[in-house]
Each structure stands twice: as structure tokens, then as C-alpha cells.
Design a protein around this motif. Structure first.
Motif, PDB file in Angstrom:
ATOM      1  N   THR A   1     -40.164  48.891  -2.789  1.00  0.00           N
ATOM      2  CA  THR A   1     -39.901  49.357  -4.171  1.00  0.00           C
ATOM      3  C   THR A   1     -38.687  48.820  -4.243  1.00  0.00           C
ATOM      4  OG1 THR A   1     -41.192  51.395  -3.399  1.00  0.00           O
ATOM      5  CG2 THR A   1     -38.910  52.153  -4.561  1.00  0.00           C
ATOM      6  N   LEU A   2     -38.292  48.672  -5.269  1.00  0.00           N
ATOM      7  CA  LEU A   2     -37.404  47.571  -6.174  1.00  0.00           C
ATOM      8  C   LEU A   2     -36.570  48.574  -6.860  1.00  0.00           C
ATOM      9  CD1 LEU A   2     -38.664  44.273  -6.574  1.00  0.00           C
ATOM     10  CD2 LEU A   2     -37.142  45.088  -4.375  1.00  0.00           C
ATOM     11  N   ALA A   3     -35.430  48.054  -6.805  1.00  0.00           N
ATOM     12  CA  ALA A   3     -34.208  49.118  -8.455  1.00  0.00           C
ATOM     13  C   ALA A   3     -33.965  48.456  -9.860  1.00  0.00           C
ATOM     14  CB  ALA A   3     -33.420  49.785  -7.739  1.00  0.00           C
ATOM     15  N   TYR A   4     -34.643  49.160 -10.666  1.00  0.00           N
ATOM     16  CA  TYR A   4     -34.828  47.625 -11.401  1.00  0.00           C
ATOM     17  C   TYR A   4     -34.471  48.575 -12.864  1.00  0.00           C
ATOM     18  CZ  TYR A   4     -39.384  47.173 -11.662  1.00  0.00           C
ATOM     19  OH  TYR A   4     -40.975  47.015 -11.605  1.00  0.00           O
ATOM     20  N   PRO A   5     -33.817  48.135 -14.341  1.00  0.00           N
ATOM     21  CA  PRO A   5     -33.991  48.940 -15.660  1.00  0.00           C
ATOM     22  C   PRO A   5     -34.915  47.989 -15.917  1.00  0.00           C
ATOM     23  CG  PRO A   5     -32.529  46.998 -15.777  1.00  0.00           C
ATOM     24  CD  PRO A   5     -32.845  47.024 -14.566  1.00  0.00           C
ATOM     25  N   LYS A   6     -36.353  48.781 -16.891  1.00  0.00           N
ATOM     26  CA  LYS A   6     -37.613  47.419 -17.526  1.00  0.00           C
ATOM     27  C   LYS A   6     -37.923  47.387 -18.509  1.00  0.00           C
ATOM     28  CE  LYS A   6     -41.344  49.425 -14.713  1.00  0.00           C
ATOM     29  NZ  LYS A   6     -42.763  49.742 -14.289  1.00  0.00           N
ATOM     30  N   ASP A   7     -38.201  46.007 -19.066  1.00  0.00           N
ATOM     31  CA  ASP A   7     -38.461  45.785 -19.717  1.00  0.00           C
ATOM     32  C   ASP A   7     -39.713  45.894 -20.294  1.00  0.00           C
ATOM     33  OD1 ASP A   7     -38.808  44.163 -21.845  1.00  0.00           O
ATOM     34  OD2 ASP A   7     -37.946  42.039 -21.439  1.00  0.00           O
ATOM     35  N   LEU A   8     -40.558  47.190 -21.092  1.00  0.00           N
ATOM     36  CA  LEU A   8     -41.503  47.191 -21.201  1.00  0.00           C
ATOM     37  C   LEU A   8     -42.694  46.179 -22.066  1.00  0.00           C
ATOM     38  CD1 LEU A   8     -41.279  51.232 -22.317  1.00  0.00           C
ATOM     39  CD2 LEU A   8     -41.621  49.876 -20.254  1.00  0.00           C
ATOM     40  N   SER A   9     -41.504  45.583 -22.571  1.00  0.00           N
ATOM     41  CA  SER A   9     -42.648  44.183 -23.384  1.00  0.00           C
ATOM     42  C   SER A   9     -43.471  43.215 -22.743  1.00  0.00           C
ATOM     43  CB  SER A   9     -41.426  43.568 -24.297  1.00  0.00           C
ATOM     44  OG  SER A   9     -40.962  42.830 -24.037  1.00  0.00           O
ATOM     45  N   GLY A  10     -42.123  43.014 -21.871  1.00  0.00           N
ATOM     46  CA  GLY A  10     -42.713  41.583 -21.187  1.00  0.00           C
ATOM     47  C   GLY A  10     -42.169  42.264 -19.399  1.00  0.00           C
ATOM     48  N   LYS A  11     -42.367  43.335 -18.949  1.00  0.00           N
ATOM     49  CA  LYS A  11     -42.883  44.142 -17.745  1.00  0.00           C
ATOM     50  C   LYS A  11     -42.172  43.781 -16.491  1.00  0.00           C
ATOM     51  CE  LYS A  11     -46.096  46.470 -19.959  1.00  0.00           C
ATOM     52  NZ  LYS A  11     -46.175  47.702 -20.410  1.00  0.00           N
ATOM     53  N   GLY A  12     -41.342  42.928 -16.838  1.00  0.00           N
ATOM     54  CA  GLY A  12     -40.640  42.682 -15.358  1.00  0.00           C
ATOM     55  C   GLY A  12     -38.497  43.166 -16.197  1.00  0.00           C
ATOM     56  N   THR A  13     -37.794  42.280 -15.656  1.00  0.00           N
ATOM     57  CA  THR A  13     -36.695  42.480 -15.567  1.00  0.00           C
ATOM     58  C   THR A  13     -35.216  41.633 -15.805  1.00  0.00           C
ATOM     59  OG1 THR A  13     -34.622  44.142 -15.120  1.00  0.00           O
ATOM     60  CG2 THR A  13     -35.797  42.727 -13.079  1.00  0.00           C
ATOM     61  N   TRP A  14     -34.280  42.266 -16.103  1.00  0.00           N
ATOM     62  CA  TRP A  14     -33.138  40.846 -16.519  1.00  0.00           C
ATOM     63  C   TRP A  14     -32.529  41.292 -14.419  1.00  0.00           C
ATOM     64  CZ3 TRP A  14     -33.445  45.150 -18.956  1.00  0.00           C
ATOM     65  CH2 TRP A  14     -32.558  45.907 -19.314  1.00  0.00           C
ATOM     66  N   ILE A  15     -31.655  42.124 -14.411  1.00  0.00           N
ATOM     67  CA  ILE A  15     -31.189  42.675 -12.787  1.00  0.00           C
ATOM     68  C   ILE A  15     -31.863  43.669 -12.165  1.00  0.00           C
ATOM     69  CG2 ILE A  15     -30.531  43.999 -13.985  1.00  0.00           C
ATOM     70  CD1 ILE A  15     -27.668  43.042 -12.877  1.00  0.00           C
ATOM     71  N   ALA A  16     -31.719  43.153 -10.396  1.00  0.00           N
ATOM     72  CA  ALA A  16     -32.641  43.687  -9.726  1.00  0.00           C
ATOM     73  C   ALA A  16     -32.219  44.098  -8.420  1.00  0.00           C
ATOM     74  CB  ALA A  16     -34.269  43.640  -9.002  1.00  0.00           C
ATOM     75  N   VAL A  17     -32.330  45.096  -7.424  1.00  0.00           N
ATOM     76  CA  VAL A  17     -32.085  44.303  -6.574  1.00  0.00           C
ATOM     77  C   VAL A  17     -32.542  45.453  -5.428  1.00  0.00           C
ATOM     78  CG1 VAL A  17     -30.517  46.961  -6.421  1.00  0.00           C
ATOM     79  CG2 VAL A  17     -29.987  45.781  -4.819  1.00  0.00           C
ATOM     80  N   ASP A  18     -32.871  45.102  -3.797  1.00  0.00           N
ATOM     81  CA  ASP A  18     -33.554  45.542  -3.011  1.00  0.00           C
ATOM     82  C   ASP A  18     -33.133  46.918  -2.118  1.00  0.00           C
ATOM     83  OD1 ASP A  18     -33.126  44.078  -1.135  1.00  0.00           O
ATOM     84  OD2 ASP A  18     -34.381  43.044  -1.249  1.00  0.00           O
ATOM     85  N   HIS A  19     -33.107  47.342  -1.078  1.00  0.00           N
ATOM     86  CA  HIS A  19     -32.251  48.200   0.101  1.00  0.00           C
ATOM     87  C   HIS A  19     -31.501  47.356   0.884  1.00  0.00           C
ATOM     88  CE1 HIS A  19     -35.586  51.411  -1.607  1.00  0.00           C
ATOM     89  NE2 HIS A  19     -34.692  52.024  -0.968  1.00  0.00           N
ATOM     90  N   ARG A  20     -32.654  46.030   0.844  1.00  0.00           N
ATOM     91  CA  ARG A  20     -31.383  45.366   1.748  1.00  0.00           C
ATOM     92  C   ARG A  20     -29.692  45.110   1.448  1.00  0.00           C
ATOM     93  NH1 ARG A  20     -35.301  40.201   2.441  1.00  0.00           N
ATOM     94  NH2 ARG A  20     -35.228  40.575  -0.343  1.00  0.00           N
ATOM     95  N   GLY A  21     -29.799  45.129  -0.502  1.00  0.00           N
ATOM     96  CA  GLY A  21     -28.964  44.292  -1.316  1.00  0.00           C
ATOM     97  C   GLY A  21     -29.021  43.234  -1.768  1.00  0.00           C
ATOM     98  N   HIS A  22     -30.335  42.660  -1.326  1.00  0.00           N
ATOM     99  CA  HIS A  22     -30.682  41.105  -2.312  1.00  0.00           C
ATOM    100  C   HIS A  22     -30.539  41.281  -3.790  1.00  0.00           C
ATOM    101  CE1 HIS A  22     -32.259  39.324   1.490  1.00  0.00           C
ATOM    102  NE2 HIS A  22     -31.170  39.698   1.971  1.00  0.00           N
ATOM    103  N   THR A  23     -30.221  41.162  -4.335  1.00  0.00           N
ATOM    104  CA  THR A  23     -30.199  41.191  -6.174  1.00  0.00           C
ATOM    105  C   THR A  23     -30.451  39.290  -7.123  1.00  0.00           C
ATOM    106  OG1 THR A  23     -28.188  42.982  -5.478  1.00  0.00           O
ATOM    107  CG2 THR A  23     -28.261  42.191  -7.664  1.00  0.00           C
ATOM    108  N   SER A  24     -30.778  40.054  -7.815  1.00  0.00           N
ATOM    109  CA  SER A  24     -31.279  39.134  -8.736  1.00  0.00           C
ATOM    110  C   SER A  24     -30.981  38.977  -9.999  1.00  0.00           C
ATOM    111  CB  SER A  24     -32.949  38.402  -8.102  1.00  0.00           C
ATOM    112  OG  SER A  24     -32.804  37.910  -7.428  1.00  0.00           O
TER     113      SER A  24
END
Length: 243
Positions: A39-62
Motif C-alpha cells: 500500500t502506497l500513497a500517491y497521486p495517480k496518472d490515469l493514462s500511465g497508471k503510475g505517478t510522479w511522487i509516492a511514499v510508503d509507511h516507512r517514509g521512503h519517498t520517490s
């Protein structure tokens, strides 16, 4: 995905990303989404199904920016969306494992900022660049703030102007999550094509600003939708031992 700032704090970091994109591109506001078994937190790009920024429960951020060191010639087709790589990076135990294992053949050039909270409040920012042929890894000073601008939109001269805006701002302002959002959400010069809050004649403009603030074992995720003039904020309780 086109302007990213990293600000270290006494108990964590603040990563803020401006997305310069076609306003007609459909996007969902940040929420908890299931990606494979995580489970990740991020805004979703509906065309590519991915994102440009995401974070997990550890605080790891991309966080993703288009292009590597310089502007590239876009191919008609690529093997995988770069936005999927952002999510895949958070499936790994750490970003070093991701760097060693990821196959980037057939992927459009990109820059990825990855921030990994460690033990005893140690923060480890990493910058991964892929120019279409070679991976480049840089570990900037975790105690120094920085700004990155997309190479597909901003040439070297524009990047230097933007760097000067950032340097002047950070030397004169009291740093807080809100002040950093304000930096991203205002005009700094007379040329809208290279400004932090930008707009191009072809319609590309700053459509949203995302911010991840990791502090005191909490993660505050704030999202400004500039097109609809609304905001979305939620807090995640960090769990460093989360898989």
C-alpha cells in the motif's frame, strides 16, 4: 515532476514537487492505492497508471522528473511508463537494491529523487539519472537543500536562473512546509516559460504541487490542485519496520 526541492529539517525532510503538464491529462488526487503487494500513497496518472511522487509507511519517498542531464529526442514507444518505476522503487527493501536490480533498457530518460529515512534520524537522499544508455547515481549532502529542474523543459541557462531564485529565497526566508509551498506557488521572474509557476504557449503549465513532509515519525502529504483551486492533505504514521 518538473521542479523538485529537497529541504532537510532537524527531524526529517520536506520534498516538494511541481507538476508541469497538459491540463487535460487526467489525474486522481493522492490516496492510498495498492500496488502489487504494498500500500502506497500517491497521486495517480490515469493514462500511465503510475505517478510522479509516492511514499510508503516507512517514509521512503520517490519523486520523478522527466529527462536526465540534457533534453533527449523522444522515441515513439517505450517499454514501460517511468511513473511505474516510481512505485517499483518502493517495493524494494532499500533504494540501493532498486538501483542494482532495475532494468532500464527501453525506458525514457528520467531523473528520480529518492529519500530514505534511516536509523537515528539519518536521512539519505539519492539522485538516480538514466540517460537512455547509462545509470548515474549521486548521493547529495543530506544536510544541504537543493532544487532540480526537468531537462526536457529547462536548458542550462534556465536552470541557473531557477537555482539563483532558490538560493536567494532560502537565504532570506524562514523555512517551513508552507513557505516552501509558497515558493513553488508564485512567480519569481518575468518569463512564464521558465518560472517556478510556469506556463508555455503550447498549454503546458504547473497544474499541481505535491509535498511530503517527514517529521517526528509522521508523514504529512499535501497536494495543491491548481486547476481546481483546492487542496488535499492527510497524515501517515510512519512505521520504519514496515516491509
Amino acid at each position: 515532476m518538473c521542479t523538485v526541492t529537497y529541504i532537510p529539517t532537524s527531524d526529517g525532510f520536506i520534498l516538494t514537487s511541481s507538476r508541469d503538464e497538459n491540463p487535460e491529462k487526467e489525474t486522481l488526487s493522492p490516496a492510498f492505492y495498492q500496488f502489487e503487494d504494498k500500500t502506497l500513497a500517491y497521486p495517480k496518472d490515469l493514462s500511465g497508471k503510475g505517478t510522479w511522487i509516492a511514499v510508503d509507511h516507512r517514509g521512503h519517498t520517490s519523486c520523478l522528473l522527466n529527462g536526465a542531464m540534457e533534453k533527449h529526442i523522444k522515441k515513439e514507444k517505450y517499454r514501460k511508463s517511468r511513473g511505474i518505476l516510481v512505485l517499483e522503487s518502493l517495493l524494494c527493501r532499500n533504494f540501493s537494491d532498486f538501483y542494482r536490480s532495475i532494468d532500464l533498457e527501453g525506458i525514457e530518460p528520467f531523473t528520480m529523487v529518492m529519500v530514505e529515512p534511516g536509523t537515528e534520524s539519518v536521512i539519505n537522499p539519492i539522485i538516480l539519472r538514466w540517460n537512455g544508455e547509462t545509470k548515474h547515481l549521486k548521493a547529495p549532502n543530506s544536510k544541504e537543500p537543493f532544487i532540480l529542474s526537468s531537462s526536457t523543459l529547462y536548458n542550462l541557462k534556465a536552470k541557473k536562473i531557477r537555482q539563483n531564485w532558490f538560493d536567494n529565497w532560502i537565504n532570506t526566508k524562514s523555512i517551513s512546509p508552507q513557505s516552501i509551498l509558497d515558493f513553488h506557488n508564485r512567480k519569481h521572474g518575468l518569463d512564464p516559460e521558465i518560472d517556478i509557476l510556469m506556463k508555455l504557449p503550447n498549454g503546458i503549465e504547473t497544474v499541481s504541487i505535491s509535498q511530503i513532509h517527514y517529521h517526528n515519525s509522521k508523514i504529512d502529504f499535501k497536494y495543491l490542485d491548481l486547476l481546481r483551486e483546492n487542496s488535499h492533505t492527510f497524515t501517515i504514521i510512519s512505521n520504519p519496520s514496515s516491509p
